[in-house]
Design a protein around this motif. Structure first.
Motif, PDB file in Angstrom:
ATOM      1  N   SER A  27       0.825  -1.210   0.000  1.00  0.00           N
ATOM      2  CA  SER A  27       0.000   0.000   0.000  1.00  0.00           C
ATOM      3  C   SER A  27       0.858   1.259   0.000  1.00  0.00           C
ATOM      4  O   SER A  27       2.078   1.208  -0.145  1.00  0.00           O
ATOM      5  CB  SER A  27      -0.962   0.010   1.198  1.00  0.00           C
ATOM      6  OG  SER A  27      -1.924   1.034   1.014  1.00  0.00           O
ATOM      7  N   ASN A  70      -8.617   6.177   3.756  1.00  0.00           N
ATOM      8  CA  ASN A  70      -8.657   6.061   5.219  1.00  0.00           C
ATOM      9  C   ASN A  70      -9.648   7.098   5.723  1.00  0.00           C
ATOM     10  O   ASN A  70      -9.837   8.143   5.081  1.00  0.00           O
ATOM     11  CB  ASN A  70      -7.262   6.316   5.770  1.00  0.00           C
ATOM     12  CG  ASN A  70      -6.262   5.303   5.227  1.00  0.00           C
ATOM     13  OD1 ASN A  70      -6.233   4.145   5.637  1.00  0.00           O
ATOM     14  ND2 ASN A  70      -5.466   5.728   4.241  1.00  0.00           N
ATOM     15  N   GLU A 108      -8.918   2.413   9.129  1.00  0.00           N
ATOM     16  CA  GLU A 108      -7.843   2.307   8.147  1.00  0.00           C
ATOM     17  C   GLU A 108      -8.162   1.361   6.986  1.00  0.00           C
ATOM     18  O   GLU A 108      -8.508   0.191   7.196  1.00  0.00           O
ATOM     19  CB  GLU A 108      -6.555   1.820   8.810  1.00  0.00           C
ATOM     20  CG  GLU A 108      -5.565   2.961   9.026  1.00  0.00           C
ATOM     21  CD  GLU A 108      -4.175   2.470   9.296  1.00  0.00           C
ATOM     22  OE1 GLU A 108      -3.582   1.809   8.418  1.00  0.00           O
ATOM     23  OE2 GLU A 108      -3.695   2.739  10.414  1.00  0.00           O
ATOM     24  N   ARG A 109      -8.013   1.920   5.781  1.00  0.00           N
ATOM     25  CA  ARG A 109      -8.096   1.107   4.561  1.00  0.00           C
ATOM     26  C   ARG A 109      -7.039   0.006   4.626  1.00  0.00           C
ATOM     27  O   ARG A 109      -5.925   0.263   5.051  1.00  0.00           O
ATOM     28  CB  ARG A 109      -7.816   2.012   3.368  1.00  0.00           C
ATOM     29  CG  ARG A 109      -7.694   1.297   2.043  1.00  0.00           C
ATOM     30  CD  ARG A 109      -7.340   2.245   0.924  1.00  0.00           C
ATOM     31  NE  ARG A 109      -5.960   2.729   0.999  1.00  0.00           N
ATOM     32  CZ  ARG A 109      -5.353   3.335  -0.034  1.00  0.00           C
ATOM     33  NH1 ARG A 109      -6.025   3.546  -1.164  1.00  0.00           N
ATOM     34  NH2 ARG A 109      -4.098   3.764   0.077  1.00  0.00           N
ATOM     35  N   GLY A 126      -0.505   7.454  11.420  1.00  0.00           N
ATOM     36  CA  GLY A 126       0.424   8.577  11.308  1.00  0.00           C
ATOM     37  C   GLY A 126       0.074   9.526  10.176  1.00  0.00           C
ATOM     38  O   GLY A 126       0.023  10.757  10.373  1.00  0.00           O
ATOM     39  N   THR A 127      -0.196   8.977   8.993  1.00  0.00           N
ATOM     40  CA  THR A 127      -0.586   9.851   7.880  1.00  0.00           C
ATOM     41  C   THR A 127      -1.956  10.466   8.157  1.00  0.00           C
ATOM     42  O   THR A 127      -2.259  11.568   7.685  1.00  0.00           O
ATOM     43  CB  THR A 127      -0.638   9.071   6.550  1.00  0.00           C
ATOM     44  OG1 THR A 127      -1.421   7.876   6.722  1.00  0.00           O
ATOM     45  CG2 THR A 127       0.764   8.712   6.065  1.00  0.00           C
TER      46      THR A 127
HETATM   47  N1  LIG Z   1      -3.717   1.836   5.695  1.00  0.00           N
HETATM   48  C1  LIG Z   1      -3.082   2.960   4.988  1.00  0.00           C
HETATM   49  C2  LIG Z   1      -1.552   2.844   5.034  1.00  0.00           C
HETATM   50  C3  LIG Z   1      -1.032   2.885   6.450  1.00  0.00           C
HETATM   51  C4  LIG Z   1      -1.353   4.185   7.090  1.00  0.00           C
HETATM   52  C5  LIG Z   1      -1.141   4.245   8.608  1.00  0.00           C
HETATM   53  N2  LIG Z   1      -0.822   3.023   9.280  1.00  0.00           N
HETATM   54  C6  LIG Z   1      -0.137   5.324   8.959  1.00  0.00           C
HETATM   55  O1  LIG Z   1       0.477   5.272  10.035  1.00  0.00           O
HETATM   56  O2  LIG Z   1       0.012   6.279   8.148  1.00  0.00           O
HETATM   57  C7  LIG Z   1      -3.527   2.939   3.534  1.00  0.00           C
HETATM   58  O3  LIG Z   1      -3.657   1.871   2.956  1.00  0.00           O
HETATM   59  O4  LIG Z   1      -3.701   4.041   2.995  1.00  0.00           O
END
Ligand SMILES: N[C@H](CCC[C@H](N)C(=O)O)C(=O)O
Length: 257
Positions: free
Chosen positions: A71, A170, A188-189, A199-200
């Motif tokens: 991803s 997300n 979360e996707r 985090g994002t």
């Molecule tokens: N599940 C998110 C990626 C991980 C984001 C998340 N775990 C972070 O800390 O940014 C997606 O597929 O867009």
């Protein structure tokens, strides 16, 4: 031959980490990644991250969601990967690495990692919600009853619904605590459930709150279910740069299968 696996977590967003500098991990085996992330039949994690060699930078990050599919950028995972790289002796207290969304700078002091996120030049204010991409796509909307609402169902409806559909997004639900403090919960996707931190997502909420005028601060504390993150940024005519995601990244265990 036994394969060594590590586990790290950043404010409760947890990851299986693999030192893949010798390129021994089968990157096309979606079922194996999903098995390793399975919380009953496998190690259990929100995602799986490979640390790989890079010809120009300290290392390369490859990220997989718990569903086994590679991803987009993971902010907490990037922070955990910096801590893992330090543990392996790949870096000392700073790093420059390549991830799917580009080059990231980072520093680590004790167990706190500061990760520079990509610039954000486009924020969509749809009034009912905000949409932006901070390395991963994020839908942001207010939720007054943030401590008690059906995040899994509401999050899934938005994630699979129009305009995101199969590619998805997300989904972040936010409540303002003060001009410099917001609480968020994230569906979360690719995990297809709430995670204790994203985090994002925290980065997206901080920028979105500034963009719609909920705050004029450019250093914002984000309370997530698994702890606290901080996001700071500069703004130049609606473009966000020098964006940093700061928070703890902790070793959990090392094991082999
Ligand atoms: N599940 C998110 C990626 C991980 C984001 C998340 N775990 C972070 O800390 O940014 C997606 O597929 O867009």
């Amino acid at each position: 031959m036994a394969q060594i696996f590590y586990k790290y977590q950043g404010t409760g967003n947890d990851f299986v980490m693999i030192d893949n500098r010798l390129q021994t991990f089968d990157k096309n085996n979606t079922k194996q990644v999903a098995f390793l992330c399975d919380r009953r039949f496998g190690i259990g994690a929100d995602g799986l991250i490979l640390l790989e060699n890079h010809s120009d930078y300290d290392f390369k990050m490859v990220y997989y969601n718990a569903d086994g599919n590679e991803s987009t950028m993971c902010g907490n995972g990037g922070r955990c990967l910096v801590a893992f790289a330090k543990h392996l002796g790949v870096i000392k207290d700073k790093a420059i690495f390549e991830a799917i969304d580009g080059i990231h700078h980072a520093t680590i002091k004790n167990d706190v990692v500061s990760l520079q996120m990509l610039d954000v030049d486009s924020v969509e204010d749809h009034k009912t919600h905000v949409f932006l991409n901070t390395g991963s796509p994020h839908h942001v909307q207010f939720e007054d009853k943030i401590e008690d609402f059906d995040i899994k169902n509401l999050g899934a409806k938005i994630r699979y619904g129009a305009p995101y559909n199969s590619e998805g997004s997300n989904v972040n639900f936010v409540k303002k605590i003060s001009d410099s403090n917001f609480r968020l919960r994230t569906y979360e996707r690719g995990v297809e459930d709430e995670t204790l931190s994203c985090g994002t997502g925290a980065t997206a909420v901080a920028i979105a709150m500034h963009y719609i005028g909920e705050t004029e601060k450019n250093t914002i504390d984000l309370d997530v279910e698994g702890g606290k993150l901080q996001v700071s940024f500069n703004v130049e005519n609606n473009s966000y740069n020098n964006v940093w995601l700061i928070g703890p990244a902790n070793f959990v265990f090392k094991g082999e299968i």
